[in-house]
Design an enzyme around this catalytic site. Sequence first.
Site, PDB file in Angstrom:
ATOM      1  CG  HIS A 445      56.576  -8.145 -57.465  1.00  0.00           C
ATOM      2  ND1 HIS A 445      56.061  -7.852 -58.711  1.00  0.00           N
ATOM      3  CD2 HIS A 445      57.196  -9.344 -57.589  1.00  0.00           C
ATOM      4  CE1 HIS A 445      56.365  -8.843 -59.545  1.00  0.00           C
ATOM      5  NE2 HIS A 445      57.054  -9.763 -58.890  1.00  0.00           N
ATOM      6  CD  GLU A 446      59.342 -11.249 -55.219  1.00  0.00           C
ATOM      7  OE1 GLU A 446      58.863 -12.388 -55.329  1.00  0.00           O
ATOM      8  OE2 GLU A 446      59.863 -10.641 -56.181  1.00  0.00           O
ATOM      9  CG  HIS A 449      55.230 -13.968 -57.023  1.00  0.00           C
ATOM     10  ND1 HIS A 449      54.714 -14.309 -58.249  1.00  0.00           N
ATOM     11  CD2 HIS A 449      56.236 -13.091 -57.283  1.00  0.00           C
ATOM     12  CE1 HIS A 449      55.386 -13.660 -59.204  1.00  0.00           C
ATOM     13  NE2 HIS A 449      56.296 -12.917 -58.633  1.00  0.00           N
ATOM     14  CG  HIS A 452      49.217 -17.095 -57.723  1.00  0.00           C
ATOM     15  ND1 HIS A 452      49.881 -16.915 -58.903  1.00  0.00           N
ATOM     16  CD2 HIS A 452      48.075 -17.742 -58.052  1.00  0.00           C
ATOM     17  CE1 HIS A 452      49.166 -17.418 -59.895  1.00  0.00           C
ATOM     18  NE2 HIS A 452      48.069 -17.926 -59.410  1.00  0.00           N
TER      19      HIS A 452
HETATM   20 ZN    ZN Z   1      57.735 -11.656 -59.566  1.00  0.00          ZN
END
Ligand code: ZN
Length: 659
Positions: A445-446, A449, A452
Amino acid sequence: MAENPFFEPSTLPYGLPPFALIREEHYLPAFERGMADQLREVREIADNPEPATFGNTIEALERSGRILKRTVTVFSSVSASDTTDGIREIETQVSPRLTQHADSIRLNRALYARIKQVATDDPEEAWLLQKYRVDFVRAGADLSEDDQEHLRALNEELTRLATTFSQNLLTASTASALVVEDVKLLDGLAESTIKAIEKDGRYVLPLFNYTNQPALAELTDRETRRRLYELSVGRAPENFELAARMAALRAERAALLGFPDHAAYSVADQTAKTTDAVEEMLGKLVGPAVANARREAEALSEQAGFPLEPWDWSFYAERVRKARYDFDAADLRPYFELDRVLRDGVFHAAGELYGITFADRDDLAGYHPDVRVFEVSDADGSPLGLFVFDPYARPTKRGGAWMNNLVTQSHLFGELPVVMNNLNITKPSEGPTLLTFEEVNTAFHEFGHALHGLFSDVRFPRVSGTDVPRDFVEYPSQVNEMWATWPSILANFARHHETGEPVPAELLEKMRAAEKFNQGFATVEYLAAALLDWAWHRLAAGEIVEDAEAFENAALERAGIAYDLVRTRYRTNYFAHIFVSGVGGYSAGYYSYIWSEVLDAESVDWFEENGGLTRGNGDHFRSTLLSVGGSRDVMDAFRDFRGRDPRIEPLLKRRGLLT
Ligand SMILES: [Zn+2]
């Protein structure tokens, strides 16, 4: 060498902050000089006798405040991950001043007058110009002098109350800890946990910052569970009053800015745009989620043999999981070794999708010896940025997991991104670091980011990377979670740390089946928090709440989410997301997680329909969505990626809520 490392740009590769040189006494002078410099730069922009142009106004603002930006970036990173009493002290001193500083820029009338005069034909410039106008109007630039004075006072009081709220919480995590003298009452907890919490012949179990404490799943003594639960929901009771006061001030501020309530103000520049849109979405989920949780409760009561109380839920959920699915999460851990998860899982998936590669940069240091730095290169070998990784929990780190930027990508400054991920994995005293599946999922998940941020390819820092609406930002990271269980990726990283054997297929099957259980609980707990946040911020100016606890109960009842056995994930008194930041935070924004999940579920479907893990699919996601950051309308970017508007059905299906 300058006397203060913040005064000059870093000379390290990619502009990585020179952590080895930074000492606590550098922060305050750097904040002082950073704010003073930016105010002077802003004054020069506002007083420029030339006609206002994009270059001498908007671009000049983008170029302003470099020292302050460097200082804030490093300070907020270190204060979150490796704080000290000294840093906390600086934080208390500096945060109201930063609020005042931001106000003195956005409420500068001469500057605002010039921004209104700027015109441009370039689409990227026009988008940024519009963003600036909206930012200024939302900060009160259009108000009369008197109203602006009022606004400044409201912002200052909100910042002050938020600091008190947050300090009360910090105190409560130990002051409201469960204290036990007789170790028998802790039966069920792991030996290592019991050892770690022993202090002078007593046992002190600190509180996590949410309702349902993890130990509730393990403690066999029902009375101990009840005590722990009561301590959790009752902590920092003085925060109820602060929260009610903050909600009232926010409503007053929204009215001043021309909105019916803080929620309307808050969503106006989000992808949701209106309170109706948020309420329609949450409304669709409440009924099916509560029905789901009630079905789960029946199975739990049957297992327990008596009517349940809320502190029994997790304990019997674990028992049902074992009985029904024959699954024990602990069996998976030997297959999830941290370094392998990172290199052969997280990095490997990104390599397959985007062609990027990673190289260790052990010559580059972070703020702590456990921090590791990697250089990331594009498929053609050109440099992409740095990835900084801080996996371990420590007493000086706040809870949770997050990504932050150390350097923001922009063509304006010719800078490539330096992004970091923080996790909170317990560091073993010796031997390999073995993760739970939840921790593996968080790592993916991290890193979503991080991608991104790393793929950002935009001109201006204001709209770089993850600088997108709050109800959009969780979407790319949620999508990246799909690769954690993608068969070829999982096969690549899930190997026994001693034997190198792949994880048995049947164990994974059991895990997948068991995961569906307790979705009702998870969804109700989340929705209750989202609706509680919402209720506090739908108050109109002048609507004063005298009894915050009664307000909380009534709000949940009215929203149809009140359910005795599953309380809200955060009660008002410890709802840090919405009350530890005075001016913004996630206030009227806790809905964002499930709002983003609509796009996430749609995108997972898209990948699956189009052949899954391929370079072509990765490149499409990167070019339409990840690389544009906030430099255009993000929902247009989504439509370019998906080929149509989002639909809610994939989310309902995933959460078992299709009726
Ligand atoms: Zn998050």
